[in-house]
Design a protein around this motif. Sequence first.
Motif, PDB file in Angstrom:
ATOM      1  N   ALA A  23       0.828  -1.209   0.000  1.00 59.41           N
ATOM      2  CA  ALA A  23       0.000   0.000   0.000  1.00 59.41           C
ATOM      3  C   ALA A  23       0.862   1.259   0.000  1.00 59.41           C
ATOM      4  O   ALA A  23       0.610   2.193  -0.770  1.00 59.41           O
ATOM      5  N   ILE A  24       1.895   1.262   0.820  1.00 58.87           N
ATOM      6  CA  ILE A  24       2.710   2.474   0.956  1.00 58.87           C
ATOM      7  C   ILE A  24       3.450   2.789  -0.347  1.00 58.87           C
ATOM      8  O   ILE A  24       3.668   3.951  -0.680  1.00 58.87           O
ATOM      9  N   ALA A  25       3.788   1.742  -1.103  1.00 60.65           N
ATOM     10  CA  ALA A  25       4.451   1.955  -2.398  1.00 60.65           C
ATOM     11  C   ALA A  25       3.499   2.642  -3.382  1.00 60.65           C
ATOM     12  O   ALA A  25       3.932   3.266  -4.340  1.00 60.65           O
ATOM     13  N   ARG A  26       2.207   2.532  -3.142  1.00 57.89           N
ATOM     14  CA  ARG A  26       1.221   3.100  -4.074  1.00 57.89           C
ATOM     15  C   ARG A  26       0.609   4.409  -3.616  1.00 57.89           C
ATOM     16  O   ARG A  26       0.152   5.191  -4.446  1.00 57.89           O
ATOM     17  N   VAL A  27       0.579   4.650  -2.313  1.00 56.40           N
ATOM     18  CA  VAL A  27      -0.046   5.898  -1.854  1.00 56.40           C
ATOM     19  C   VAL A  27       0.939   6.856  -1.175  1.00 56.40           C
ATOM     20  O   VAL A  27       0.599   8.013  -0.936  1.00 56.40           O
ATOM     21  N   SER A  28       2.145   6.363  -0.885  1.00 58.12           N
ATOM     22  CA  SER A  28       3.206   7.198  -0.291  1.00 58.12           C
ATOM     23  C   SER A  28       2.760   7.958   0.959  1.00 58.12           C
ATOM     24  O   SER A  28       3.130   9.110   1.150  1.00 58.12           O
ATOM     25  N   ASP A  29       1.938   7.346   1.760  1.00 57.24           N
ATOM     26  CA  ASP A  29       1.471   7.993   2.995  1.00 57.24           C
ATOM     27  C   ASP A  29       1.223   6.876   4.004  1.00 57.24           C
ATOM     28  O   ASP A  29       0.324   6.046   3.816  1.00 57.24           O
ATOM     29  N   SER A  30       2.023   6.851   5.071  1.00 61.23           N
ATOM     30  CA  SER A  30       1.947   5.699   5.970  1.00 61.23           C
ATOM     31  C   SER A  30       0.610   5.607   6.713  1.00 61.23           C
ATOM     32  O   SER A  30       0.096   4.516   6.932  1.00 61.23           O
ATOM     33  N   GLU A  31       0.033   6.755   7.097  1.00 59.65           N
ATOM     34  CA  GLU A  31      -1.257   6.706   7.810  1.00 59.65           C
ATOM     35  C   GLU A  31      -2.355   6.168   6.888  1.00 59.65           C
ATOM     36  O   GLU A  31      -3.177   5.344   7.295  1.00 59.65           O
ATOM     37  N   LEU A  32      -2.336   6.667   5.651  1.00 59.49           N
ATOM     38  CA  LEU A  32      -3.328   6.201   4.670  1.00 59.49           C
ATOM     39  C   LEU A  32      -3.129   4.702   4.383  1.00 59.49           C
ATOM     40  O   LEU A  32      -4.102   3.940   4.294  1.00 59.49           O
ATOM     41  N   ALA A  33      -1.856   4.303   4.268  1.00 61.56           N
ATOM     42  CA  ALA A  33      -1.558   2.888   4.009  1.00 61.56           C
ATOM     43  C   ALA A  33      -2.087   2.009   5.146  1.00 61.56           C
ATOM     44  O   ALA A  33      -2.654   0.939   4.913  1.00 61.56           O
ATOM     45  N   LYS A  34      -1.933   2.480   6.396  1.00 64.12           N
ATOM     46  CA  LYS A  34      -2.459   1.723   7.549  1.00 64.12           C
ATOM     47  C   LYS A  34      -3.973   1.564   7.429  1.00 64.12           C
ATOM     48  O   LYS A  34      -4.516   0.484   7.659  1.00 64.12           O
ATOM     49  N   ASP A  35      -4.645   2.673   7.087  1.00 62.28           N
ATOM     50  CA  ASP A  35      -6.107   2.627   6.943  1.00 62.28           C
ATOM     51  C   ASP A  35      -6.518   1.649   5.846  1.00 62.28           C
ATOM     52  O   ASP A  35      -7.487   0.901   5.998  1.00 62.28           O
ATOM     53  N   LEU A  36      -5.767   1.654   4.744  1.00 63.40           N
ATOM     54  CA  LEU A  36      -6.102   0.752   3.630  1.00 63.40           C
ATOM     55  C   LEU A  36      -5.938  -0.715   4.034  1.00 63.40           C
ATOM     56  O   LEU A  36      -6.745  -1.566   3.655  1.00 63.40           O
ATOM     57  N   VAL A  37      -4.887  -0.988   4.814  1.00 68.02           N
ATOM     58  CA  VAL A  37      -4.675  -2.368   5.287  1.00 68.02           C
ATOM     59  C   VAL A  37      -5.836  -2.780   6.195  1.00 68.02           C
ATOM     60  O   VAL A  37      -6.396  -3.884   6.057  1.00 68.02           O
ATOM     61  N   GLN A  38      -6.219  -1.871   7.090  1.00 68.38           N
ATOM     62  CA  GLN A  38      -7.341  -2.181   7.995  1.00 68.38           C
ATOM     63  C   GLN A  38      -8.635  -2.416   7.193  1.00 68.38           C
ATOM     64  O   GLN A  38      -9.352  -3.386   7.438  1.00 68.38           O
ATOM     65  N   ASP A  39      -8.890  -1.526   6.225  1.00 68.47           N
ATOM     66  CA  ASP A  39     -10.097  -1.677   5.389  1.00 68.47           C
ATOM     67  C   ASP A  39     -10.074  -3.008   4.629  1.00 68.47           C
ATOM     68  O   ASP A  39     -11.106  -3.644   4.436  1.00 68.47           O
ATOM     69  N   THR A  40      -8.871  -3.382   4.192  1.00 69.36           N
ATOM     70  CA  THR A  40      -8.725  -4.643   3.440  1.00 69.36           C
ATOM     71  C   THR A  40      -9.094  -5.837   4.318  1.00 69.36           C
ATOM     72  O   THR A  40      -9.839  -6.730   3.892  1.00 69.36           O
TER      73      THR A  40
END
Lengths: 183, 76
Positions: A23-40
């Motif tokens: 996720a972080i490789a695609r959105v370059s934002d660690s907080e957003l990447a965390k949220d995406l992992v949780q949503d997943t």
Amino acid sequence: MPVHQLHPENWVDLYADYLFNYAIARVSDSELAKDLVQDTFIAGLKSAKNYKGDAAERTWLIAILKRKVIDHYRKINSKKGKAEVRINYSSDEGEGDWLEERVADPYSKGGDDSIENEELGMAIQDCLSKLPKKQATVFSMKTIQGMSTEDICNELGINPSNLWVMIHRARTALMGCMNENWF
Amino acid sequence: MKISREKAKEICTKSQYGEATWWEILQLKVYLFFSKELAQFSAKNTKLTSLCEHANLQTLSEKDKEQLKKVLEENS
């Protein structure tokens, strides 16, 4: 008969870091990447009944995460005109007045390097997920998070000798796992 | 002065993080001089350090993981 089965109780330990790096490789934002992992993970739980067992658990979760990343970009680009690229001409530069000169060079090495680094990162995460949990945790804390030996020992209740034995075993296993493609 | 092969490999790993003492480094260098196998291991170990640096690895903290587990439990 399904080849694979879901084990949501192991998802965080086995796949959270892998999905986070993806996720972080695609959105370059660690907080957003965390949220995406949780949503997943939540989406995975909700659609678990649709899992046929043809794909491996991680592949299935990555497919969900891909949709989440696409949804994210759709959402931020949904307002009309937001996706337009605005380029302002500047008069103070001698070179690059032509629009073509301002477009990224498709032959530059930058893109290839970042793709290769991402592949490398995913390969390391893949191998890390195969290690015993404690070894992987100690390796991550020391090598990825850069924590001091003292802090790790205090947090995990181990002594420095144990720490170095675990890191040594983790590194030896990683070398074996990555041997074919990266050494 | 004499150390086991496994101990030499452990010191080699410790030195990748700059945490081997000068005495351990001396022991390692002596061992490296005589052991081709350890020299190969040391080269691979150094390569692994370089790969980890280039990979720009990111990881969730244990706190983040505990939080994720809690959310998963609440939703299951």
